[in-house]
Design an enzyme around this catalytic site. Structure first.
Site, short mmCIF file in Angstrom:
data_model
loop_
_atom_site.label_atom_id
_atom_site.label_comp_id
_atom_site.label_asym_id
_atom_site.label_seq_id
_atom_site.Cartn_x
_atom_site.Cartn_y
_atom_site.Cartn_z
N GLU A 59 0.92 -1.60 -0.12
CA GLU A 59 -0.02 -0.43 0.19
C GLU A 59 0.56 1.34 0.08
OE1 GLU A 59 -2.50 -3.16 1.82
OE2 GLU A 59 -0.16 -2.66 2.49
N PHE A 121 -11.80 -7.30 13.72
CA PHE A 121 -10.78 -8.04 12.96
C PHE A 121 -10.30 -6.10 11.76
CE2 PHE A 121 -9.16 -9.75 9.33
CZ PHE A 121 -7.83 -10.57 9.48
N GLN A 122 -9.54 -5.95 11.91
CA GLN A 122 -8.64 -5.78 11.14
C GLN A 122 -9.23 -4.39 10.59
OE1 GLN A 122 -8.36 -7.13 6.88
NE2 GLN A 122 -6.48 -7.46 7.89
N LYS A 171 -17.81 -0.89 4.93
CA LYS A 171 -18.07 -1.89 4.56
C LYS A 171 -20.02 -2.26 4.38
CE LYS A 171 -16.80 -6.96 3.12
NZ LYS A 171 -16.21 -8.42 3.77
N MET A 487 23.70 9.29 3.01
CA MET A 487 24.26 10.65 3.69
C MET A 487 23.93 10.64 6.05
SD MET A 487 23.78 14.13 3.87
CE MET A 487 22.69 14.59 2.56
#
Length: 589
Positions: A59, A121-122, A171, A487
């Site tokens: 993602e 969940f999630q 959802k 760096m």
């Protein structure tokens, strides 16, 4: 966002179908994303959509690709993820887009409305998590609200100071039945970005410009976001005022132009830093007085008055007092200034900057950008990037990661046009380059796109090479492989007595970047001798049907110069190690 007539579907559709139609109505052509449980209902109608969905491998890659798409094209970039970890993986690109004013809309799925707050969940409160790093965000639980939320998101992301907007859709709203109505009245009574500058403030700015003797045009990334490069060039040439362009503004003004002093700041050119420090007037355009430009703020440009033009009123006076604050779109500010200054010129009134211009031209000539060639014949990273810029040319789009290679790419590629240099300026995100190049190539398929990346940055998001190979997105990647977090290693050399704690990546041995590229379906090349650089770049330039990765195995002790140590005054600039420039102050009187 283009306003359209209200459109209502006959009959009912699902919220998921409404979401896809809304994205289409907002003008979306490409979406970067990954499906998952909460967003899955939206992926079914996407199969019938005119939009192209590009399945990324992470993602974060989706978010950076949407950023690259937006920065290269000026259009809103769109990414999509599911709830929980899918959404939280977008946090870094959202923060990055927020810092660099990139127009982005992120669509995330959320658990069903009845389950929000139950630690389902999630489940993650992505709206709460991203509130400080988005321009605005929405949680949609009513399917009837989906079109309005999407329409508002695109409008907010692309107007005023651009930025990221998140739309989190439950959802349950995606699976419920609704009708589709695309709004014409966006219903945003508190959102009225000021684009037209106040005429009195512009007149006062013109007066200061004519009265000053040592002015500098201090140009920031907002100049590119507002598509103001043509107006900037006209104003600069009309007045003869020297120009500095920040890291985010490279390409806003041609590098080759004699009035251009280069990039200011921590790793800016001596001429650009001197120009700001010795100026009596800063004409600040879409810049925010970032600490990497100013160094110690108390000693920055001590003798300068400030004209500060920005579309975001919160930036004006935030870090440096503005003698003339101008809230408005940079392009409109420049257009108005040009009219006023031209009218004054027609009456015989112009600024007198000749001595100042000569002084800075002398500094630029005395302290040009340069680098040391390794005595042992090893490959200089600056030489690689210099040759890449010369061979690929000014029409190429360049992205970079963050670190030494970013600064070398800023200095040694010559940027002549806006939107040809994409990088993570404000947040400094390692891993930006490869997915941003992918997004830029999708937005501008006829342009050559080179990702200039470090071996450390490359290993954070190189999985998106698979996305590029499978989706026929033929980007080119130049890995500046110095086996180090370069760096950080440079700072350890200068400030930590060469104690190299955890900066050695061993990346000339592990991984084998050529084999890795081939495993991802790309062409892999390697180069470690200066005499092979041109031929290797030209070979990569000749391959346009698949991604190419070049492992440039460079000298690891090369450093970025000039440099102003963090927290010190810009007056303490070093153009090489232990070497400070000397200016003849008498030339300024």
């Amino acid at each position: 966002m283009t306003q359209q007539s209200t459109t209502t579907t006959s009959g009912t559709i699902t919220g998921a179908q409404s979401l896809i139609r809304s994205l289409e109505a907002a003008g979306t052509e490409h979406v970067f994303g990954i499906p998952g449980g909460a967003i899955l209902p939206a992926y079914d109608p996407m199969m019938d959509s005119s939009m192209r969905h590009i399945l990324v491998r992470h993602e974060q890659g989706a978010g950076h690709a949407a950023q690259g798409y937006a920065a290269a094209s000026g259009r809103v970039g769109v990414c999509m993820a599911t709830s929980g970890p899918g959404a939280t993986n977008l946090v870094t690109p959202l923060a990055d887009a927020h810092m660099d004013s990139v127009p982005l809309v992120a669509i995330t799925g959320q658990v069903g409305a009845s389950m929000i707050g139950t630690d389902a969940f999630q489940e993650a409160d992505i709206r709460g998590i991203t509130m400080p790093i988005t321009k605005h965000n929405f949680l949609v639980t009513d399917p009837a609200e989906i079109p309005r939320a999407v329409a508002q998101a695109f409008h907010i992301a692309s107007t005023g100071r651009p930025g990221p907007v998140l739309v989190d859709v439950a959802k349950s709203a995606l699976t419920a039945q609704t009708t589709f109505t695309w709004p014409t009245d966006l219903g945003l009574p508190g959102y009225r970005p000021v684009t037209r500058p106040h005429a009195k403030q512009v007149r006062e700015a013109a007066r200061l410009i004519l009265e000053s003797r040592k002015p500098v045009l201090y140009v920031g990334g907002g100049t590119i976001r507002s598509n103001a490069s043509a107006e900037l060039l006209r104003l600069a040439e009309m007045t003869g005022i020297p120009v500095v362009t920040t890291l985010m503004a490279l390409g806003a003004f041609p590098d080759s132009h004699p009035q251009h002093l280069g990039m200011p700041g921590m790793h800016g050119t001596v001429a650009a830093v001197a120009g700001l420090q010795k100026a009596d007037l800063l004409i600040t355009l879409g810049a925010r007085f970032d600490d990497r430009v100013t160094g110690n703020l108390d000693s920055f440009a001590p003798g300068a008055k400030v004209i500060h033009a920005d579309i975001d009123p919160a930036e004006i006076g935030k870090n440096r007092h503005a003698d003339v604050p101008i809230v408005g779109d940079v392009r409109e500010v420049l257009a108005d200034l040009i009219v006023l200054l031209q009218a004054e010129a027609d009456q015989g009134t112009t600024g007198d900057y000749e001595g100042w211009v000569d002084f800075l031209a002398g500094v630029k000539k005395t302290y040009p950008l340069g680098y040391d060639v390794p005595a042992d014949g090893a490959l200089s990273p600056q030489y690689v990037i210099e040759r890449l810029g010369a061979i690929a040319g000014p029409d190429t789009i360049y992205t970079s990661g963050v670190g030494q290679h970013q600064m070398w790419a800023a200095h040694f590629v010559k940027y002549e046009k806006p939107r040809t240099w994409l990088n993570s300026g404000g947040l400094g995100t390692m891993g930006y380059s490869v997915p941003a190049a992918m997004g830029a190539k999708v937005a501008c398929p006829d342009s050559t796109v080179w990702a200039i990346d470090g071996d450390g940055c490359f290993q954070m998001t190189n999985q998106e090479l698979a996305t590029c190979a499978i989706n026929d997105i033929p980007i080119k990647v130049a890995i500046i492989n110095n086996e180090s977090l370069g760096m950080v290693r440079q700072w350890q050399t200068l400030f930590y007595e060469e104690r190299y704690s955890n900066t050695d990546l061993h990346s000339k041995r592990v991984p084998d970047f050529v084999k890795l590229a081939e495993a991802y379906g790309c062409v892999g090349l390697a180069c470690e001798r200066p005499e092979d650089v041109d031929a290797t770049i030209e070979k990569a330039m000749g391959i346009n049907d698949m991604p190419v990765v070049v492992d440039f195995r460079v000298f690891r002790d090369a450093m970025v110069w000039p440099m102003v140590a963090a927290g010190t005054s810009n007056d303490d600039i070093k153009h090489a190690r232990d070497l400070a420039p000397e200016f003849d102050e008498d030339e300024l009187t």
